[in-house]
Structures are given as C-alpha cells and as structure tokens.
Scaffold this active site. Structure first.
Site, PDB file in Angstrom:
ATOM      1  N   ASP A   1       0.830  -1.217   0.000  1.00  0.00           N
ATOM      2  CA  ASP A   1       0.000   0.000   0.000  1.00  0.00           C
ATOM      3  C   ASP A   1       0.860   1.260   0.000  1.00  0.00           C
ATOM      4  OD1 ASP A   1      -2.130  -1.663   0.082  1.00  0.00           O
ATOM      5  OD2 ASP A   1      -2.895  -1.029   2.045  1.00  0.00           O
TER       6      ASP A   1
ATOM      7  N   THR B   1       2.021   1.809  -3.475  1.00  0.00           N
ATOM      8  CA  THR B   1       0.925   2.337  -4.307  1.00  0.00           C
ATOM      9  C   THR B   1       0.761   3.837  -4.060  1.00  0.00           C
ATOM     10  OG1 THR B   1      -0.179   0.201  -3.981  1.00  0.00           O
ATOM     11  CG2 THR B   1      -1.501   1.946  -4.935  1.00  0.00           C
TER      12      THR B   1
ATOM     13  N   ASP C   1       3.404   0.820 -10.034  1.00  0.00           N
ATOM     14  CA  ASP C   1       2.140   0.120 -10.270  1.00  0.00           C
ATOM     15  C   ASP C   1       2.362  -1.357 -10.574  1.00  0.00           C
ATOM     16  OD1 ASP C   1      -0.526  -0.257 -10.487  1.00  0.00           O
ATOM     17  OD2 ASP C   1      -0.759   0.716 -12.435  1.00  0.00           O
TER      18      ASP C   1
ATOM     19  N   ASP D   1       3.864  -2.849  -6.698  1.00  0.00           N
ATOM     20  CA  ASP D   1       2.951  -3.064  -5.552  1.00  0.00           C
ATOM     21  C   ASP D   1       2.252  -4.429  -5.623  1.00  0.00           C
ATOM     22  OD1 ASP D   1       1.291  -2.348  -7.674  1.00  0.00           O
ATOM     23  OD2 ASP D   1       0.327  -0.669  -6.651  1.00  0.00           O
ATOM     24  N   GLY D   2       1.736  -4.754  -6.816  1.00  0.00           N
ATOM     25  CA  GLY D   2       1.055  -6.050  -6.967  1.00  0.00           C
ATOM     26  C   GLY D   2       2.030  -7.211  -6.815  1.00  0.00           C
TER      27      GLY D   2
ATOM     28  N   ARG E   1       1.749 -10.210  -4.114  1.00  0.00           N
ATOM     29  CA  ARG E   1       1.740 -11.635  -4.501  1.00  0.00           C
ATOM     30  C   ARG E   1       2.866 -12.389  -3.801  1.00  0.00           C
ATOM     31  NH1 ARG E   1      -0.323  -9.136  -9.030  1.00  0.00           N
ATOM     32  NH2 ARG E   1       1.684  -8.681  -9.967  1.00  0.00           N
TER      33      ARG E   1
ATOM     34  N   SER F   1      -4.947  -8.445  -1.661  1.00  0.00           N
ATOM     35  CA  SER F   1      -6.209  -8.196  -0.952  1.00  0.00           C
ATOM     36  C   SER F   1      -7.221  -7.453  -1.829  1.00  0.00           C
ATOM     37  CB  SER F   1      -5.929  -7.362   0.299  1.00  0.00           C
ATOM     38  OG  SER F   1      -5.418  -6.104  -0.091  1.00  0.00           O
TER      39      SER F   1
ATOM     40  N   ASP G   1      -5.289   0.182  -5.678  1.00  0.00           N
ATOM     41  CA  ASP G   1      -4.480   0.216  -6.895  1.00  0.00           C
ATOM     42  C   ASP G   1      -5.275   0.839  -8.047  1.00  0.00           C
ATOM     43  OD1 ASP G   1      -3.417  -0.750  -9.460  1.00  0.00           O
ATOM     44  OD2 ASP G   1      -2.034  -1.960  -8.295  1.00  0.00           O
TER      45      ASP G   1
ATOM     46  N   ASP H   1      -4.884   4.553  -9.774  1.00  0.00           N
ATOM     47  CA  ASP H   1      -4.569   4.622 -11.217  1.00  0.00           C
ATOM     48  C   ASP H   1      -5.354   5.767 -11.859  1.00  0.00           C
ATOM     49  OD1 ASP H   1      -2.936   2.437 -11.105  1.00  0.00           O
ATOM     50  OD2 ASP H   1      -4.323   1.048 -12.077  1.00  0.00           O
TER      51      ASP H   1
HETATM   52  C1  LIG Z   1      13.823  10.284 -20.352  1.00  0.00           C
HETATM   53  C2  LIG Z   1      12.935  10.859 -21.371  1.00  0.00           C
HETATM   54  C3  LIG Z   1      13.247  10.321 -22.705  1.00  0.00           C
HETATM   55  C4  LIG Z   1      12.085   9.862 -23.413  1.00  0.00           C
HETATM   56  C5  LIG Z   1      11.999   8.386 -23.401  1.00  0.00           C
HETATM   57  C6  LIG Z   1      10.738   7.940 -22.850  1.00  0.00           C
HETATM   58  C7  LIG Z   1      10.780   7.654 -21.363  1.00  0.00           C
HETATM   59  C8  LIG Z   1       9.570   7.040 -20.879  1.00  0.00           C
HETATM   60  C9  LIG Z   1       9.493   5.638 -21.314  1.00  0.00           C
HETATM   61  C10 LIG Z   1       8.625   4.789 -20.858  1.00  0.00           C
HETATM   62  C11 LIG Z   1       7.761   4.991 -19.726  1.00  0.00           C
HETATM   63  C12 LIG Z   1       6.553   4.201 -19.854  1.00  0.00           C
HETATM   64  C13 LIG Z   1       6.352   3.384 -18.676  1.00  0.00           C
HETATM   65  C14 LIG Z   1       4.942   2.989 -18.556  1.00  0.00           C
HETATM   66  C15 LIG Z   1       4.836   1.840 -17.671  1.00  0.00           C
HETATM   67  C16 LIG Z   1       3.453   1.596 -17.339  1.00  0.00           C
HETATM   68  C17 LIG Z   1       3.388   0.464 -16.461  1.00  0.00           C
HETATM   69  C18 LIG Z   1       2.117   0.456 -15.766  1.00  0.00           C
HETATM   70  O1  LIG Z   1       1.793   1.319 -15.022  1.00  0.00           O
HETATM   71  O2  LIG Z   1       1.403  -0.583 -16.030  1.00  0.00           O
HETATM   72  C19 LIG Z   1       0.268  -0.694 -15.226  1.00  0.00           C
HETATM   73  C20 LIG Z   1      -0.320  -1.999 -15.424  1.00  0.00           C
HETATM   74  C21 LIG Z   1      -0.894  -2.383 -14.107  1.00  0.00           C
HETATM   75  O3  LIG Z   1      -1.979  -3.181 -14.382  1.00  0.00           O
HETATM   76  P1  LIG Z   1      -3.285  -3.161 -13.446  1.00  0.00           P
HETATM   77  O4  LIG Z   1      -3.978  -4.454 -13.713  1.00  0.00           O
HETATM   78  O5  LIG Z   1      -2.961  -2.780 -12.052  1.00  0.00           O
HETATM   79  O6  LIG Z   1      -4.083  -1.958 -13.997  1.00  0.00           O
HETATM   80  C22 LIG Z   1      -5.432  -2.033 -14.377  1.00  0.00           C
HETATM   81  C23 LIG Z   1      -5.515  -1.270 -15.678  1.00  0.00           C
HETATM   82  O7  LIG Z   1      -4.966  -0.001 -15.480  1.00  0.00           O
HETATM   83  C24 LIG Z   1      -6.953  -1.142 -16.128  1.00  0.00           C
HETATM   84  O8  LIG Z   1      -6.956  -0.241 -17.196  1.00  0.00           O
HETATM   85  P2  LIG Z   1      -7.838  -0.460 -18.503  1.00  0.00           P
HETATM   86  O9  LIG Z   1      -7.547  -1.838 -19.009  1.00  0.00           O
HETATM   87  O10 LIG Z   1      -9.222  -0.356 -18.061  1.00  0.00           O
HETATM   88  O11 LIG Z   1      -7.435   0.599 -19.445  1.00  0.00           O
HETATM   89  C25 LIG Z   1      -7.856  -0.590 -15.057  1.00  0.00           C
HETATM   90  O12 LIG Z   1      -9.139  -0.742 -15.470  1.00  0.00           O
HETATM   91  C26 LIG Z   1      -7.695  -1.295 -13.753  1.00  0.00           C
HETATM   92  O13 LIG Z   1      -8.415  -0.560 -12.803  1.00  0.00           O
HETATM   93  C27 LIG Z   1      -6.262  -1.371 -13.319  1.00  0.00           C
HETATM   94  O14 LIG Z   1      -6.160  -2.088 -12.138  1.00  0.00           O
HETATM   95  O15 LIG Z   1       0.646  -2.981 -15.814  1.00  0.00           O
HETATM   96  C28 LIG Z   1       0.540  -3.520 -16.992  1.00  0.00           C
HETATM   97  O16 LIG Z   1      -0.384  -3.289 -17.669  1.00  0.00           O
HETATM   98  C29 LIG Z   1       1.644  -4.476 -17.362  1.00  0.00           C
HETATM   99  C30 LIG Z   1       2.329  -4.091 -18.601  1.00  0.00           C
HETATM  100  C31 LIG Z   1       3.361  -3.053 -18.368  1.00  0.00           C
HETATM  101  C32 LIG Z   1       4.066  -2.750 -19.606  1.00  0.00           C
HETATM  102  C33 LIG Z   1       5.114  -1.726 -19.399  1.00  0.00           C
HETATM  103  C34 LIG Z   1       5.802  -1.502 -20.698  1.00  0.00           C
HETATM  104  C35 LIG Z   1       6.886  -0.498 -20.569  1.00  0.00           C
HETATM  105  C36 LIG Z   1       7.470  -0.276 -21.897  1.00  0.00           C
HETATM  106  C37 LIG Z   1       8.542   0.362 -22.109  1.00  0.00           C
HETATM  107  C38 LIG Z   1       9.347   0.832 -21.014  1.00  0.00           C
HETATM  108  C39 LIG Z   1      10.539   1.497 -21.540  1.00  0.00           C
HETATM  109  C40 LIG Z   1      11.389   1.845 -20.398  1.00  0.00           C
HETATM  110  C41 LIG Z   1      12.282   2.957 -20.736  1.00  0.00           C
HETATM  111  C42 LIG Z   1      12.773   3.576 -19.512  1.00  0.00           C
HETATM  112  C43 LIG Z   1      13.471   4.835 -19.835  1.00  0.00           C
HETATM  113  C44 LIG Z   1      13.867   5.517 -18.578  1.00  0.00           C
HETATM  114  C45 LIG Z   1      14.428   6.808 -18.842  1.00  0.00           C
HETATM  115  N1  LIG Z   2      -1.375  -2.116  -2.600  1.00  0.00           N
HETATM  116  C1  LIG Z   2      -1.724  -3.198  -3.331  1.00  0.00           C
HETATM  117  C2  LIG Z   2      -1.630  -3.181  -4.736  1.00  0.00           C
HETATM  118  C3  LIG Z   2      -2.003  -4.289  -5.451  1.00  0.00           C
HETATM  119  N2  LIG Z   2      -2.446  -5.403  -4.809  1.00  0.00           N
HETATM  120  C4  LIG Z   2      -2.844  -6.599  -5.578  1.00  0.00           C
HETATM  121  O1  LIG Z   2      -2.181  -6.642  -6.829  1.00  0.00           O
HETATM  122  C5  LIG Z   2      -3.108  -6.578  -7.908  1.00  0.00           C
HETATM  123  C6  LIG Z   2      -2.613  -5.666  -8.992  1.00  0.00           C
HETATM  124  O2  LIG Z   2      -1.407  -6.154  -9.461  1.00  0.00           O
HETATM  125  P1  LIG Z   2      -0.450  -5.235 -10.370  1.00  0.00           P
HETATM  126  O3  LIG Z   2       0.694  -6.132 -10.728  1.00  0.00           O
HETATM  127  O4  LIG Z   2      -1.233  -4.838 -11.554  1.00  0.00           O
HETATM  128  O5  LIG Z   2      -0.039  -4.109  -9.520  1.00  0.00           O
HETATM  129  C7  LIG Z   2      -4.397  -6.079  -7.274  1.00  0.00           C
HETATM  130  O6  LIG Z   2      -5.528  -6.557  -7.972  1.00  0.00           O
HETATM  131  C8  LIG Z   2      -4.336  -6.642  -5.861  1.00  0.00           C
HETATM  132  O7  LIG Z   2      -4.739  -7.970  -5.886  1.00  0.00           O
HETATM  133  C9  LIG Z   2      -2.530  -5.411  -3.424  1.00  0.00           C
HETATM  134  O8  LIG Z   2      -2.955  -6.417  -2.820  1.00  0.00           O
HETATM  135  N3  LIG Z   2      -2.165  -4.306  -2.710  1.00  0.00           N
HETATM  136 MG   LIG Z   3      -0.344  -2.119  -9.305  1.00  0.00          MG
HETATM  137 MG   LIG Z   4      -2.645  -0.169 -11.192  1.00  0.00          MG
END
Ligand SMILES: CCCCCCCC/C=C\CCCCCCCC(=O)OC[C@H](COP(=O)(O)O[C@@H]1[C@H](O)[C@H](OP(=O)(O)O)[C@@H](O)[C@H](O)[C@H]1O)OC(=O)CCCCCCC/C=C\CCCCCCCC
Ligand SMILES: Nc1ccn([C@@H]2O[C@H](COP(=O)(O)O)[C@@H](O)[C@H]2O)c(=O)n1
Ligand SMILES: [Mg+2]
Ligand SMILES: [Mg+2]
Length: 223
Positions: free
Chosen positions: A29, A32, A66, A69-70, A74, A80, A87, A91
């Site tokens: 938490d 997050t 983001d 935390d998950g 896990r 939870s 989370d 977001d």
């Molecule tokens: C320095 C400046 C120069 C310019 C270069 C660019 C720099 C920036 C580069 C990249 C940054 C991007 C990073 C973005 C990472 C995002 C990761 C993230 O937050 O993923 C969140 C997500 C969590 O999933 P959840 O299940 O918790 O989220 C759900 C989701 O949001 C639902 O949304 P919906 O589907 O409805 O739209 C919600 O409904 C729900 O409520 C919510 O719980 O994680 C993922 O999805 C996993 C995949 C992550 C993929 C990350 C890919 C990163 C790609 C490239 C990174 C490049 C790194 C470069 C670093 C450079 C550093 C200088």
């Molecule tokens: N403070 C938190 C944050 C997340 N969780 C658990 O993780 C799931 C999300 O996973 P991400 O990899 O997408 O961050 C969320 O559904 C929760 O089950 C938690 O317990 N406590």
């Molecule tokens: Mg998360």
């Molecule tokens: Mg999230």
C-alpha cells in the site's frame, strides 16, 4: 497487448526489487501511495510549464510502482480486495494528473485549444474505458475484452512521445515537438475504439446473461 506480453518480462525484472522492499518492511500500500504521489507531482509540477522532458523523467521513475505493488502483494501471498481497490482507484488519480497537466499546458502557454480538447478527451475516455470494465464486472459479467488501447498502452504511448518531444524544449533538438500532439491524437482515437469494443462486449454479454436467466426461470416455473 502490453499487459499480455510485457507483464511477464517486467515481473521477472522487478521481483528482486519488490523482495528488497519487503525485506525493508515496506508495504504494498505504501508503494501504491508513494508511486501515485510521485506521478501526480511530476505531472502537475512540470507539464503545465511545458517541461515535458523532466516531467516524463520524474513520472517514469514512479509509474513502475504500479507493477511493483502487486508483485509485492503476490510475494507476500496477501493480494487483498482492499489492495485491488486502492491500486485501481489511484490509477485513475494518476491518469487524471498526467492528462490534466498536459491540458493545463495547452490551455495556458501552449496556447492550443484543439490540443487542449484532445487532451481532455484522452483523460475522460481513458477513465470511461476503465469504468466500463469495472462496472461490467460489478454487474456479474466476465467482460472478456481488453480492447485496442489499455491503460499500459495509453501510458507508454504518451510518456515515450512526450519525453521525446521534451528534447525539443529542453535541449533544442529540432523537429520532434510534434511527437506529443501525435501521441495525444493516437491515444484519443485508440481510447474511443477501445471504448466501443468494451461497450459492444458488455451489451452482448448482458443480453446473453439475461437470456440465460430467463430460460432458467422458465425451466424453474415449468418443473
Ligand atoms: C527520459 C525521457 C526520454 C524519453 C523516453 C521515454 C521515457 C519514458 C518511457 C517509458 C515509460 C513508460 C512506462 C509505462 C509503464 C506503465 C506500467 C504500468 O503502469 O502498467 C500498469 C499496469 C498495471 O496493471 P493493473 O492491472 O494494475 O491496472 C489495471 C488497468 O490499469 C486497467 O486499465 P484499462 O484496461 O481499463 O485501461 C484498469 O481498469 C484497472 O483498474 C487497473 O487495475 O501494468 C501492466 O499493464 C503491465 C504491462 C506493463 C508494460 C510496461 C511496458 C513499458 C514499456 C517500455 C518501457 C521502456 C522503459 C524505458 C525507460 C526509460 C527511462 C528513462
Ligand atoms: N497495494 C496493493 C496493490 C495491489 N495489490 C494486488 O495486486 C493486484 C494488482 O497487481 P499489479 O501487478 O497490476 O499491480 C491487485 O488486484 C491486488 O490484488 C494489493 O494487494 N495491494
Ligand atoms: Mg499495481
Ligand atoms: Mg494499477
């Protein structure tokens, strides 16, 4: 798509860091909350001033929380309901600050009402896209669709192109300032398509669920 293919990679990369935080007594938490605060601060301090490079650097440092935390939850075996709620709710706050900060730039010194409107559309449509899934699931549907542009795609497209556009204003690199408007238009159109995909799925799934319930009620009264 990113959620499907990139998540496994980032889970592997971030697991040691998540384990380190757990050993130091940090809670999921806390990660997050601090992650969201960092994203909000980066977006609202830098973007309204047109400092896209530094804003993106700060946001990028915090946005990966983001995934951490998950991962921590896990590893503890304590994923939870509260954590899932926190989370997802935070977001929405982070997304609001990100696109809100960019909209403030275009409404102020950026002086472009069209891009301001497109940015506000990105903000609102992103929130509604997430809401469709949450509400569909709350009424008992599977909502078996993610759609074209999920949150991770919205973030990656916006942050990568916004960060690169920042090289123009901060370091004077010519010709790349238009990457940010491109990102905003792509996210806006992609979010609209995603919204339609999700609404169509919820409509189909709810019709199927209602028909199945009616049939079950008919069988029950006939027996
Ligand atoms: C320095 C400046 C120069 C310019 C270069 C660019 C720099 C920036 C580069 C990249 C940054 C991007 C990073 C973005 C990472 C995002 C990761 C993230 O937050 O993923 C969140 C997500 C969590 O999933 P959840 O299940 O918790 O989220 C759900 C989701 O949001 C639902 O949304 P919906 O589907 O409805 O739209 C919600 O409904 C729900 O409520 C919510 O719980 O994680 C993922 O999805 C996993 C995949 C992550 C993929 C990350 C890919 C990163 C790609 C490239 C990174 C490049 C790194 C470069 C670093 C450079 C550093 C200088
Ligand atoms: N403070 C938190 C944050 C997340 N969780 C658990 O993780 C799931 C999300 O996973 P991400 O990899 O997408 O961050 C969320 O559904 C929760 O089950 C938690 O317990 N406590
Ligand atoms: Mg998360
Ligand atoms: Mg999230």
């Amino acid at each position: 798509m990113l959620n499907k293919y990139a998540r496994a990679f980032f889970t592997r990369v971030l697991t040691p860091f998540a384990a380190f935080l757990l050993r130091r007594g940090v809670s999921p938490d806390a990660v997050t909350l601090i992650g969201t605060a960092g994203v909000v601060a980066g977006a609202l301090v830098f973007y309204p001033r047109g400092q896209f490079f530094w804003g993106t650097v700060v946001i990028t440092c915090f946005v990966f929380s983001d995934l951490v935390d998950g991962n921590m939850a896990r590893q503890m075996g304590r994923s939870s309901r509260w954590g899932a709620f926190l989370d997802s709710t935070l977001d929405r706050v982070a997304d609001g600050a990100l696109f809100g900060g960019l909209a403030m730039w275009y409404a102020g010194s950026g002086d472009d009402l069209t891009l301001c409107a497109v940015t506000i559309f990105c903000l609102a449509s992103g929130q509604v896209v997430s809401y469709t899934k949450a509400r569909g699931e709350a009424i008992g549907l599977p909502v078996n669709v993610n759609g074209l542009v999920e949150r991770s795609e919205r973030l990656v497209i916006t942050l990568v192109l916004c960060g690169l556009a920042g090289f123009h204003r901060t370091f004077g690199v010519p010709g790349i300032q238009w990457l940010l408007p491109i990102a905003l238009w792509v996210v806006a159109v992609g979010s609209l398509i995603t919204l339609i995909q999700r609404v169509v799925t919820v409509r189909r799934e709810s019709a199927e669920a209602d028909a199945a319930a009616l049939e079950q009620a008919g069988q029950g009264s006939g027996a």
